[in-house]
Design a protein around this motif. Structure first.
Motif, mmCIF file in Angstrom:
data_model
loop_
_atom_site.group_PDB
_atom_site.id
_atom_site.type_symbol
_atom_site.label_atom_id
_atom_site.label_comp_id
_atom_site.label_asym_id
_atom_site.label_seq_id
_atom_site.Cartn_x
_atom_site.Cartn_y
_atom_site.Cartn_z
ATOM 1 N N MET A 171 11.662 6.803 5.613
ATOM 2 C CA MET A 171 11.206 5.865 6.060
ATOM 3 C C MET A 171 9.849 6.109 6.583
ATOM 4 S SD MET A 171 13.147 3.171 5.392
ATOM 5 C CE MET A 171 13.425 4.042 3.876
ATOM 6 N N VAL A 172 9.462 7.414 7.290
ATOM 7 C CA VAL A 172 8.190 7.557 7.974
ATOM 8 C C VAL A 172 7.227 7.658 6.542
ATOM 9 C CG1 VAL A 172 7.127 9.740 8.538
ATOM 10 C CG2 VAL A 172 9.001 8.913 9.754
ATOM 11 N N SER A 173 7.814 8.086 5.506
ATOM 12 C CA SER A 173 6.879 8.145 4.150
ATOM 13 C C SER A 173 6.553 6.890 3.746
ATOM 14 C CB SER A 173 7.686 8.932 3.194
ATOM 15 O OG SER A 173 7.873 10.388 3.221
ATOM 16 N N VAL A 174 7.393 5.859 3.816
ATOM 17 C CA VAL A 174 7.049 4.519 3.663
ATOM 18 C C VAL A 174 5.947 3.823 4.667
ATOM 19 C CG1 VAL A 174 8.063 2.178 3.450
ATOM 20 C CG2 VAL A 174 9.505 4.110 2.514
ATOM 21 N N ALA A 175 6.218 4.297 5.911
ATOM 22 C CA ALA A 175 4.981 3.651 6.641
ATOM 23 C C ALA A 175 3.931 4.402 6.701
ATOM 24 C CB ALA A 175 5.601 4.244 8.437
ATOM 25 N N GLU A 193 0.286 2.499 6.068
ATOM 26 C CA GLU A 193 -0.840 2.542 6.702
ATOM 27 C C GLU A 193 -1.955 2.742 5.916
ATOM 28 O OE1 GLU A 193 -2.025 5.235 10.664
ATOM 29 O OE2 GLU A 193 -0.210 5.661 9.776
ATOM 30 N N ARG A 194 -1.628 3.835 4.813
ATOM 31 C CA ARG A 194 -2.928 4.224 3.992
ATOM 32 C C ARG A 194 -3.385 2.807 3.379
ATOM 33 N NH1 ARG A 194 0.938 8.421 2.331
ATOM 34 N NH2 ARG A 194 0.125 10.295 3.570
ATOM 35 N N ALA A 195 -2.499 2.152 2.675
ATOM 36 C CA ALA A 195 -2.962 0.792 2.077
ATOM 37 C C ALA A 195 -3.867 -0.103 3.029
ATOM 38 C CB ALA A 195 -1.635 -0.126 1.563
ATOM 39 N N MET A 196 -3.463 -0.146 4.482
ATOM 40 C CA MET A 196 -4.022 -1.027 5.295
ATOM 41 C C MET A 196 -5.750 -0.219 5.637
ATOM 42 S SD MET A 196 -2.661 -3.626 5.538
ATOM 43 C CE MET A 196 -3.641 -4.371 6.884
ATOM 44 N N GLU A 256 6.908 -3.882 11.890
ATOM 45 C CA GLU A 256 8.471 -4.336 11.927
ATOM 46 C C GLU A 256 9.414 -3.027 11.538
ATOM 47 O OE1 GLU A 256 11.993 -6.066 12.885
ATOM 48 O OE2 GLU A 256 10.005 -6.683 12.863
ATOM 49 N N LEU A 257 8.836 -2.276 10.518
ATOM 50 C CA LEU A 257 9.139 -0.803 10.205
ATOM 51 C C LEU A 257 9.174 0.146 11.322
ATOM 52 C CD1 LEU A 257 10.552 1.055 8.184
ATOM 53 C CD2 LEU A 257 8.048 1.666 7.362
ATOM 54 N N LEU A 258 8.205 0.009 12.098
ATOM 55 C CA LEU A 258 8.090 1.095 12.991
ATOM 56 C C LEU A 258 8.926 0.692 14.398
ATOM 57 C CD1 LEU A 258 4.121 1.530 13.139
ATOM 58 C CD2 LEU A 258 6.070 3.119 12.489
ATOM 59 N N ARG A 259 9.256 -0.523 14.485
ATOM 60 C CA ARG A 259 9.996 -1.256 15.571
ATOM 61 C C ARG A 259 11.489 -0.848 15.135
ATOM 62 N NH1 ARG A 259 8.773 -6.235 15.159
ATOM 63 N NH2 ARG A 259 7.158 -6.145 16.286
ATOM 64 N N SER A 260 11.902 -0.762 13.942
ATOM 65 C CA SER A 260 13.198 -0.623 13.438
ATOM 66 C C SER A 260 13.558 1.100 13.571
ATOM 67 C CB SER A 260 13.321 -0.906 12.036
ATOM 68 O OG SER A 260 13.293 -2.310 11.962
ATOM 69 N N LEU A 261 12.454 1.782 13.187
ATOM 70 C CA LEU A 261 12.603 3.127 13.491
ATOM 71 C C LEU A 261 12.725 3.591 15.106
ATOM 72 C CD1 LEU A 261 10.086 4.603 10.896
ATOM 73 C CD2 LEU A 261 12.396 4.653 10.646
ATOM 74 N N GLU A 262 11.890 2.878 15.784
ATOM 75 C CA GLU A 262 12.021 3.278 17.200
ATOM 76 C C GLU A 262 13.512 2.783 17.893
ATOM 77 O OE1 GLU A 262 9.140 2.546 21.330
ATOM 78 O OE2 GLU A 262 8.352 1.692 19.116
ATOM 79 N N ALA A 263 14.097 1.839 17.411
ATOM 80 C CA ALA A 263 15.367 1.329 17.709
ATOM 81 C C ALA A 263 16.541 2.448 17.462
ATOM 82 C CB ALA A 263 15.592 0.158 17.130
ATOM 83 N N HIS A 264 16.277 3.216 16.554
ATOM 84 C CA HIS A 264 17.154 4.353 16.189
ATOM 85 C C HIS A 264 16.689 5.561 16.726
ATOM 86 C CE1 HIS A 264 18.421 1.139 13.432
ATOM 87 N NE2 HIS A 264 19.589 1.777 13.214
ATOM 88 N N GLY A 265 15.900 5.446 17.700
ATOM 89 C CA GLY A 265 15.423 6.855 18.205
ATOM 90 C C GLY A 265 14.217 7.561 17.790
ATOM 91 N N VAL A 266 13.430 6.884 16.672
ATOM 92 C CA VAL A 266 12.290 7.590 16.019
ATOM 93 C C VAL A 266 10.956 6.978 16.551
ATOM 94 C CG1 VAL A 266 11.260 7.962 13.773
ATOM 95 C CG2 VAL A 266 13.552 8.086 13.965
#
Length: 216
Positions: free
Chosen positions: A113-117, A121-124, A151-161
């Motif tokens: 998922m970090v690769s997706v994030a 970020e590169r696209a933006m 939303e992706l970063l928020r979901s990752l943070e909810a799982h400790g990332v």
């Protein structure tokens, strides 16, 4: 014929035993009886081995038995304390392993998922600032991508990332990877001045170190 001699005493020929002989025999009998009755006391008083050594031997045996019981009690107490300590260590280790399993079970998934994030970020960042400010459908699309990244970063943070942005912090080799050094007298040496690629941490571990430039 007449006998003119002195008259014969009828008791003259009777054998007279000394009176004290009966008394002496009786006294001797008493002495023998008293000696017989007093033999144990006499033997104990005279230092007989059996009578003199019996009480000390019993006391020594009792002392040895008490010493053995005390030693066994100390040994059992030591074993009990060791067993309790081992059980506590096993419990803590199992609890720690369980927490680690829960916390780091999503490590591989989080890495993907970090690769997706990164791609979002590169696209933006590749979009010109003028296009972001323009109103219309294109701006709505940009805002949708930004919301997806958040939303992706928020979901990752909810799982400790958690995403790391160490700009201005002290360089930490556990979470940062130095790509280059720069001369910057405005900050202390070893301070992160540039973030080439953000890093991610999962729990207390580094999921991916941030690639940074460090002030020399």
């Amino acid at each position: 014929m007449t006998n003119n001699g002195p008259p014969k005493n009828p008791h003259h020929n009777r054998q007279i035993h000394p009176h004290h002989s009966q008394g002496g025999a009786h006294q001797a009998g008493h002495d023998v009886e008293r000696m017989t009755l007093d033999d144990p006391a006499t033997e104990a008083a005279s230092g007989s081995p059996d009578a003199a050594s019996a009480p000390p031997a019993a006391a020594e045996d009792a002392h040895d038995a008490i010493a053995r019981l005390v030693a066994e009690n100390v040994d059992l107490k030591d074993r009990l304390l060791r067993a309790l300590a081992d059980a506590e260590n096993v419990r803590r280790r199992a609890e720690r392993e369980l927490n680690d399993t829960r916390q780091y079970a999503v490590t591989r998934f989080a890495g993907d998922m970090v690769s997706v994030a990164d791609n979002l970020e590169r696209a933006m960042s590749s979009l010109p600032a003028a296009l972001r400010r323009n109103a219309g459908p294109f701006k709505t699309f940009v805002e949708g991508v930004e919301l997806t990244e958040k939303e992706l970063l928020r979901s990752l943070e909810a799982h400790g990332v958690k995403k790391l942005d160490p700009t201005g912090s002290r360089f930490d080799p556990h979470f940062h990877e130095a790509m280059f050094q720069v001369q910057d007298p405005s900050v202390p040496s070893g301070t992160v001045t540039t973030v080439v690629q953000p890093g991610y941490a999962i729990g207390s571990r580094s999921l991916r170190p941030a690639k940074v430039g460090v002030a020399s």
